[in-house]
Scaffold this active site. Structure first.
Site, PDB file in Angstrom:
ATOM      1  N   ASN A 423      29.868  39.149  42.405  1.00 34.11           N
ATOM      2  CA  ASN A 423      29.287  37.980  41.728  1.00 34.11           C
ATOM      3  C   ASN A 423      29.528  38.087  40.230  1.00 34.11           C
ATOM      4  O   ASN A 423      29.320  39.143  39.643  1.00 34.11           O
ATOM      5  CB  ASN A 423      27.792  37.880  42.002  1.00 34.11           C
ATOM      6  CG  ASN A 423      27.467  37.453  43.419  1.00 34.11           C
ATOM      7  OD1 ASN A 423      28.031  36.501  43.910  1.00 34.11           O
ATOM      8  ND2 ASN A 423      26.549  38.164  44.076  1.00 34.11           N
ATOM      9  N   HIS A 529      37.337  38.285  45.141  1.00 32.01           N
ATOM     10  CA  HIS A 529      36.950  39.502  45.865  1.00 32.01           C
ATOM     11  C   HIS A 529      38.034  40.576  45.754  1.00 32.01           C
ATOM     12  O   HIS A 529      39.142  40.286  45.376  1.00 32.01           O
ATOM     13  CB  HIS A 529      36.705  39.172  47.329  1.00 32.01           C
ATOM     14  CG  HIS A 529      35.439  38.400  47.547  1.00 32.01           C
ATOM     15  ND1 HIS A 529      35.416  37.035  47.621  1.00 32.01           N
ATOM     16  CD2 HIS A 529      34.157  38.807  47.679  1.00 32.01           C
ATOM     17  CE1 HIS A 529      34.167  36.616  47.803  1.00 32.01           C
ATOM     18  NE2 HIS A 529      33.394  37.678  47.840  1.00 32.01           N
TER      19      HIS A 529
END
Length: 529
Positions: A423, A529
């Site tokens: 995040n 990611h």
């Protein structure tokens, strides 16, 4: 399988004629008969060499605009015949097939044709048929035949012949055969990938991947992992195409981080002013614009001076002397820029372990690219994240609208957040990051970490308060709860940019209104990611 194989006749047909005449003269001087076709034959004859046309060798003319010339039993029989089998030798005699001991072929320039933006029919005409067929025949019969598909292997072939009285060794022929099969595989990959795009097939039933060896790494991410670096032939400006001016060989992690840094800084057009990105472990620890490149570097450095140590620095403009002097004040692994002045290079010359890379330009961050990631038993394929948001795309969702200056910082923070591992929370003030939170399992933790880093930097720099006060903050995905937003408000953020789309958007908007924070939605997220 024999070790040494004589080399008496060679068939040469190349599109890339680099080193062709030199090779022809070298083979002729070693008593090798030359067969050839079309432009290759002409180039060899123009160089004063005796050349026999393939059509004379086969007794069959070229036809159909050159589409049919080497697709003939006499050619493939000469390449495929096993010299150790009597039945093969008898068939050669019966059908007047002469042995071909060396095949030198590089293929029609299909990849280059596509790269130039040629139309569909032109690309089709640049798909080589006879070349790959001959290459595969010669490579299969490498027990007796040498096949060369790369200009870089000409000298290797000649050296092997000289060391073995004009013959080739099995070890060389095996190595050349492997290279040949890899070349035809890469060629077919290029064709199938182009055709899928040309016909609009985004999920072809079969997909292949190819690369060209560039270098062996000392190790991979860790010392017990073997690794190598391959280029994809696209020519995209970056670490794969850069010129290294000094410093030791790049490591696996260096290449990965340098790519991340250069792709990030390319988000900021040079025409809009200097920009610098400092990367550590594939995450930005400082990104800034400035009136000068030096100012941009100093502002980026001030975001997280601790993490910048041993980092990667990417610039969107050529490196100048003043910026070079500032960079060498701390240990830096790599600097990459679209150029560097002689004075800047002289500054770096004193730091022998610092790598300096220059490119022909910045990568186009809007260009469509396919990315790949291997998983157990398969491969994930997706479009590269080229999503961009402009001022007109933003939706103000709070009672308070951002000011014009805040909008500029919000968009800056949004561009940086795109390159931060999820995040991601990014605080920006006056065109510079002042806090970055990356790779946490919760958005709240990312907001906390970024704010804590800003507090540490304020103490280290002797500032009265953290630079997050009065900042803009970007979140790469929506706030699922108001807690992350409130943590940003507690750190001093006055405006927020986020995708929106949470089932609790109303709660988050209400919390922003209560805190007196302006907030805009992008409608787009940037998970990384």
């Amino acid at each position: 399988m024999t070790d040494l194989a004589p080399l008496r006749r060679a068939l040469i047909s190349v599109s890339d004629k680099t080193g062709l005449t030199e090779l022809g003269h070298a083979l002729a001087a070693r008593g090798v008969e030359l067969l050839s076709t079309g432009g290759t034959a002409k180039a060899l004859r123009d160089a004063g060499l005796a050349v026999r046309d393939v059509s004379d060798f086969t007794g069959f003319p070229e036809m159909m605009d050159g589409r049919v010339k080497t697709l003939h039993p006499v050619v493939h029989g000469g390449l495929l015949a096993r010299r150790d089998l009597e039945s093969h030798r008898d068939a050669m005699v019966e059908h007047n097939i002469g042995p071909i001991d060396l095949l030198v072929v590089n293929l029609y320039p299909f990849e280059e044709t596509v790269a130039k933006g040629a139309d569909f029919d032109t690309c089709i005409e640049n798909i080589d048929i006879g070349g790959p067929a001959m290459i595969r025949s010669a490579a299969k019969n490498h027990a007796f035949v040498a096949v060369v598909t790369d200009v870089q292997d000409y000298d290797l072939l000649l050296a092997d012949m000289d060391a073995n009285a004009g013959q080739t060794t099995l070890a060389l022929r095996q190595r050349l055969a492997q290279t040949a099969y890899a070349r035809t595989a890469a060629y077919d990959t290029a064709v199938s990938t182009w055709m899928a795009g040309a016909i609009g097939d985004t999920t072809p039933r079969r997909r292949s991947f190819a690369g060209t060896y560039k270098q062996t790494m000392r190790y991979g991410e860790n010392s017990h992992q073997a690794a190598a670096f391959y280029t994809d032939g696209t020519g995209r400006p970056g670490v794969a195409t850069a010129v290294q001016h000094q410093g030791k060989e790049l490591s696996y992690n260096n290449i990965n981080d340098t790519d991340a840094a250069f792709e990030l800084v390319a988000e900021f057009a040079p025409a809009d002013g200097p920009a610098v990105a400092i990367i550590k472990h594939a995450n930005p620890c400082g990104v800034a614009r400035g009136a000068t490149l030096l100012e941009a570097y100093q502002n980026a450095f001030d975001c997280d001076r601790t993490s910048a140590f041993g980092g990667i620095v990417a610039l969107n403009q050529p490196l100048d002397e003043a910026t070079a002097k500032a960079i060498v004040e701390i240990f830096t692994e790599v600097v990459i820029a679209p150029g560097a002045s002689d004075a800047a290079k002289a500054v770096f010359a004193a730091k022998k372990n610092l790598r300096l890379l220059t490119t022909d330009g910045l990568p186009d961050v809007t260009a469509p690219i396919t990315t790949y990631r291997q998983v157990a038993g398969g491969m994930l394929v997706q479009d590269k994240d080229t999503g961009h948001i402009g001022m007109d795309d933003l939706k103000v969702v709070t009672k308070l609208a951002p000011s014009a200056a805040q909008m500029i910082d919000l968009l800056f923070a949004w561009k940086v957040a795109k390159h931060v591992k999820s995040n991601a929370i990014v605080y920006v003030k006056n065109g510079a990051t002042v806090g970055v939170g990356a790779g946490q399992m919760s958005r709240l933790d990312s907001a906390l970490i970024a704010a804590k880093k800003a507090e540490r930097m304020a103490e280290a720099m002797g500032l009265p308060a953290p630079l997050t006060i009065g900042s803009a903050v970007a979140s790469d995905a929506f706030f699922p709860f108001a807690d992350g937003l409130m943590e940003a408000a507690a750190a001093g953020a006055t405006c927020v940019i986020q995708p929106g789309g949470s089932m609790r958007d109303d709660e988050v908007i209400a919390a922003a209104d209560a805190a007196g924070i302006a907030m805009v939605f992008t409608g787009m997220r940037h998970f990384r990611h």
